[in-house]
Design a protein around this motif. Structure first.
Motif, PDB file in Angstrom:
ATOM      1  N   VAL A  52       0.929  -1.279  -0.023  1.00  0.00           N
ATOM      2  CA  VAL A  52      -0.157  -0.067   0.056  1.00  0.00           C
ATOM      3  C   VAL A  52       0.991   1.324   0.173  1.00  0.00           C
ATOM      4  O   VAL A  52       0.512   2.405  -0.721  1.00  0.00           O
ATOM      5  CB  VAL A  52      -1.357  -0.025   1.111  1.00  0.00           C
ATOM      6  N   THR A  53       1.966   1.361   0.836  1.00  0.00           N
ATOM      7  CA  THR A  53       2.842   2.260   0.503  1.00  0.00           C
ATOM      8  C   THR A  53       3.406   2.526  -0.829  1.00  0.00           C
ATOM      9  O   THR A  53       3.729   3.738  -1.036  1.00  0.00           O
ATOM     10  CB  THR A  53       4.023   2.234   1.861  1.00  0.00           C
ATOM     11  N   ALA A  54       3.889   1.417  -1.389  1.00  0.00           N
ATOM     12  CA  ALA A  54       4.311   1.745  -2.605  1.00  0.00           C
ATOM     13  C   ALA A  54       3.407   2.323  -3.680  1.00  0.00           C
ATOM     14  O   ALA A  54       3.694   2.846  -4.573  1.00  0.00           O
ATOM     15  CB  ALA A  54       4.784   0.395  -3.246  1.00  0.00           C
ATOM     16  N   ALA A  55       2.126   1.790  -3.588  1.00  0.00           N
ATOM     17  CA  ALA A  55       0.904   2.176  -4.540  1.00  0.00           C
ATOM     18  C   ALA A  55       0.716   3.694  -4.215  1.00  0.00           C
ATOM     19  O   ALA A  55       0.533   4.247  -5.265  1.00  0.00           O
ATOM     20  CB  ALA A  55      -0.357   1.533  -4.225  1.00  0.00           C
ATOM     21  N   LEU A  56       0.865   4.355  -2.928  1.00  0.00           N
ATOM     22  CA  LEU A  56       0.643   5.680  -2.828  1.00  0.00           C
ATOM     23  C   LEU A  56       1.928   6.385  -3.472  1.00  0.00           C
ATOM     24  O   LEU A  56       1.659   7.777  -3.955  1.00  0.00           O
ATOM     25  CB  LEU A  56       0.804   6.020  -0.984  1.00  0.00           C
ATOM     26  N   ARG A  57       2.954   5.983  -3.206  1.00  0.00           N
ATOM     27  CA  ARG A  57       4.085   6.654  -3.908  1.00  0.00           C
ATOM     28  C   ARG A  57       4.426   6.475  -5.581  1.00  0.00           C
ATOM     29  O   ARG A  57       4.462   7.506  -5.993  1.00  0.00           O
ATOM     30  CB  ARG A  57       5.593   5.929  -3.138  1.00  0.00           C
ATOM     31  N   VAL A  59       1.827   4.972  -7.831  1.00  0.00           N
ATOM     32  CA  VAL A  59       0.680   5.309  -8.880  1.00  0.00           C
ATOM     33  C   VAL A  59       0.270   6.610  -8.752  1.00  0.00           C
ATOM     34  O   VAL A  59      -0.095   7.265  -7.723  1.00  0.00           O
ATOM     35  CB  VAL A  59      -0.348   4.557  -8.257  1.00  0.00           C
ATOM     36  N   PRO A  60       0.397   7.278  -9.942  1.00  0.00           N
ATOM     37  CA  PRO A  60       0.156   9.036  -9.968  1.00  0.00           C
ATOM     38  C   PRO A  60      -1.584   9.096  -9.380  1.00  0.00           C
ATOM     39  O   PRO A  60      -2.373   8.471 -10.056  1.00  0.00           O
ATOM     40  CB  PRO A  60       0.088   9.233 -11.648  1.00  0.00           C
ATOM     41  N   GLY A  61      -1.757  10.199  -8.704  1.00  0.00           N
ATOM     42  CA  GLY A  61      -3.020  10.597  -8.460  1.00  0.00           C
ATOM     43  C   GLY A  61      -3.848   9.598  -7.203  1.00  0.00           C
ATOM     44  O   GLY A  61      -4.926   9.948  -6.997  1.00  0.00           O
ATOM     45  N   ARG A 137     -13.582   9.396  -7.019  1.00  0.00           N
ATOM     46  CA  ARG A 137     -13.861   9.581  -8.569  1.00  0.00           C
ATOM     47  C   ARG A 137     -13.688   8.055  -9.328  1.00  0.00           C
ATOM     48  O   ARG A 137     -14.393   7.713 -10.099  1.00  0.00           O
ATOM     49  CB  ARG A 137     -13.382  10.541  -9.076  1.00  0.00           C
ATOM     50  N   ALA A 138     -12.315   7.341  -9.062  1.00  0.00           N
ATOM     51  CA  ALA A 138     -11.999   6.343  -9.857  1.00  0.00           C
ATOM     52  C   ALA A 138     -11.287   5.537  -9.057  1.00  0.00           C
ATOM     53  O   ALA A 138     -10.991   5.744  -8.071  1.00  0.00           O
ATOM     54  CB  ALA A 138     -11.151   6.956 -10.997  1.00  0.00           C
ATOM     55  N   VAL A 139     -11.301   4.105  -9.609  1.00  0.00           N
ATOM     56  CA  VAL A 139     -10.715   3.056  -8.879  1.00  0.00           C
ATOM     57  C   VAL A 139     -10.100   1.963  -9.911  1.00  0.00           C
ATOM     58  O   VAL A 139     -10.501   1.926 -10.921  1.00  0.00           O
ATOM     59  CB  VAL A 139     -11.704   2.379  -7.936  1.00  0.00           C
ATOM     60  N   LEU A 140      -8.897   1.452  -9.327  1.00  0.00           N
ATOM     61  CA  LEU A 140      -8.419   0.327 -10.099  1.00  0.00           C
ATOM     62  C   LEU A 140      -8.127  -0.795  -9.054  1.00  0.00           C
ATOM     63  O   LEU A 140      -7.360  -0.513  -8.060  1.00  0.00           O
ATOM     64  CB  LEU A 140      -6.926   0.887 -10.551  1.00  0.00           C
ATOM     65  N   SER A 141      -8.392  -1.928  -9.261  1.00  0.00           N
ATOM     66  CA  SER A 141      -8.324  -3.051  -8.362  1.00  0.00           C
ATOM     67  C   SER A 141      -7.520  -4.112  -9.131  1.00  0.00           C
ATOM     68  O   SER A 141      -8.005  -4.633 -10.345  1.00  0.00           O
ATOM     69  CB  SER A 141      -9.638  -3.505  -7.850  1.00  0.00           C
ATOM     70  N   PHE A 154      -7.453 -15.478  -1.369  1.00  0.00           N
ATOM     71  CA  PHE A 154      -7.634 -14.551  -2.484  1.00  0.00           C
ATOM     72  C   PHE A 154      -7.423 -13.413  -2.036  1.00  0.00           C
ATOM     73  O   PHE A 154      -8.068 -12.803  -0.733  1.00  0.00           O
ATOM     74  CB  PHE A 154      -9.008 -15.024  -2.899  1.00  0.00           C
ATOM     75  N   GLY A 155      -7.110 -12.092  -2.941  1.00  0.00           N
ATOM     76  CA  GLY A 155      -6.968 -10.760  -2.311  1.00  0.00           C
ATOM     77  C   GLY A 155      -6.762  -9.806  -3.609  1.00  0.00           C
ATOM     78  O   GLY A 155      -6.631 -10.447  -4.675  1.00  0.00           O
ATOM     79  N   SER A 156      -6.941  -8.760  -3.210  1.00  0.00           N
ATOM     80  CA  SER A 156      -6.882  -7.681  -4.277  1.00  0.00           C
ATOM     81  C   SER A 156      -6.227  -6.414  -3.582  1.00  0.00           C
ATOM     82  O   SER A 156      -6.620  -6.038  -2.454  1.00  0.00           O
ATOM     83  CB  SER A 156      -8.056  -7.214  -5.152  1.00  0.00           C
ATOM     84  N   ALA A 157      -5.737  -5.577  -4.186  1.00  0.00           N
ATOM     85  CA  ALA A 157      -5.283  -4.324  -3.825  1.00  0.00           C
ATOM     86  C   ALA A 157      -6.142  -3.156  -4.701  1.00  0.00           C
ATOM     87  O   ALA A 157      -6.367  -3.315  -5.856  1.00  0.00           O
ATOM     88  CB  ALA A 157      -3.766  -4.079  -4.176  1.00  0.00           C
ATOM     89  N   GLN A 158      -6.216  -2.224  -4.100  1.00  0.00           N
ATOM     90  CA  GLN A 158      -7.254  -1.264  -4.519  1.00  0.00           C
ATOM     91  C   GLN A 158      -6.825   0.361  -4.273  1.00  0.00           C
ATOM     92  O   GLN A 158      -7.151   0.699  -3.260  1.00  0.00           O
ATOM     93  CB  GLN A 158      -8.692  -1.343  -3.884  1.00  0.00           C
ATOM     94  N   PRO A 159      -6.247   0.985  -5.475  1.00  0.00           N
ATOM     95  CA  PRO A 159      -6.128   2.468  -5.219  1.00  0.00           C
ATOM     96  C   PRO A 159      -7.201   3.177  -5.634  1.00  0.00           C
ATOM     97  O   PRO A 159      -7.942   2.704  -6.542  1.00  0.00           O
ATOM     98  CB  PRO A 159      -4.857   2.697  -6.141  1.00  0.00           C
ATOM     99  N   LEU A 160      -7.622   4.195  -4.810  1.00  0.00           N
ATOM    100  CA  LEU A 160      -8.873   4.754  -4.948  1.00  0.00           C
ATOM    101  C   LEU A 160      -8.197   6.518  -5.470  1.00  0.00           C
ATOM    102  O   LEU A 160      -7.380   6.990  -4.725  1.00  0.00           O
ATOM    103  CB  LEU A 160      -9.683   5.039  -3.815  1.00  0.00           C
TER     104      LEU A 160
END
Length: 172
Positions: A52-57, A59-61, A137-141, A154-160
């Motif tokens: 989750v820390t890497a996704a915040l750093r 993934v743009p936006g 507004r948007a999501v990518l899982s 089973f699992g997923s990562a979800q940037p919002l």
């Protein structure tokens, strides 16, 4: 690490064209840091926190990130998140049985699920409006593991992503 948009654009172009990334480039540095941090993690939770820390750093936006895991009994939970709003939106998905992280976490699920406008997303009639009410507004899982088989979780990562120019995601 401080970098500029031009350096990131050059890295993305090299990566897309399957060229070697130059040593010390922003993208290669991010992956190197992530690898180092993952290898230093002493627990599954530690690894998920690094994701989750890497996704915040990287993934743009991205404004919020959560991880959804499915237990052996079929229930879902959020062990790691960056903000309570992410947990609230995960809970909407768990209660309604619909949403991007569930779609990505279920096998055989798609390689990814996404929506660029959750306010009008027809695939998730409960989750979309709930997310929009929080300012999301948007999501990518994406699934955490490709083709997981029991007993693997089973699992997923979800940037919002919040709407451009809007305040940070908030409780409605």
């Amino acid at each position: 690490m401080v970098t500029n948009e031009a350096a990131w654009a050059a890295d993305r172009a090299a990566f897309r064209n399957e060229r070697d990334l130059p040593y010390g480039s922003p993208l290669s540095e991010q992956f190197t840091d992530l690898t180092r941090n993952l290898l230093d993690a002493t627990s599954v939770r530690g690894v998920l926190e690094q994701v989750v820390t890497a996704a915040l750093r990287v993934v743009p936006g991205v404004d919020l990130v959560s991880i959804t895991l499915r237990s052996r009994d079929g229930s879902f939970h959020t062990p790691v998140h960056t903000d309570p709003v992410a947990v609230a939106l995960d809970q909407v998905q768990y209660e309604t049985g619909e949403g991007p992280c569930l779609d990505a976490a279920l096998a055989p699920g798609p390689a990814q699920t996404r929506s660029d406008d959750l306010a009008v997303e027809s695939a998730w009639p409960h989750f979309g409006p709930a997310a929009a009410a929080y300012g999301v507004r948007a999501v990518l899982s994406v699934p955490l593991l490709p083709n997981p088989r029991p007993p693997a979780a089973f699992g997923s990562a979800q940037p919002l992503f919040a709407a451009p120019g809007s305040p940070p995601c908030r409780r409605p």
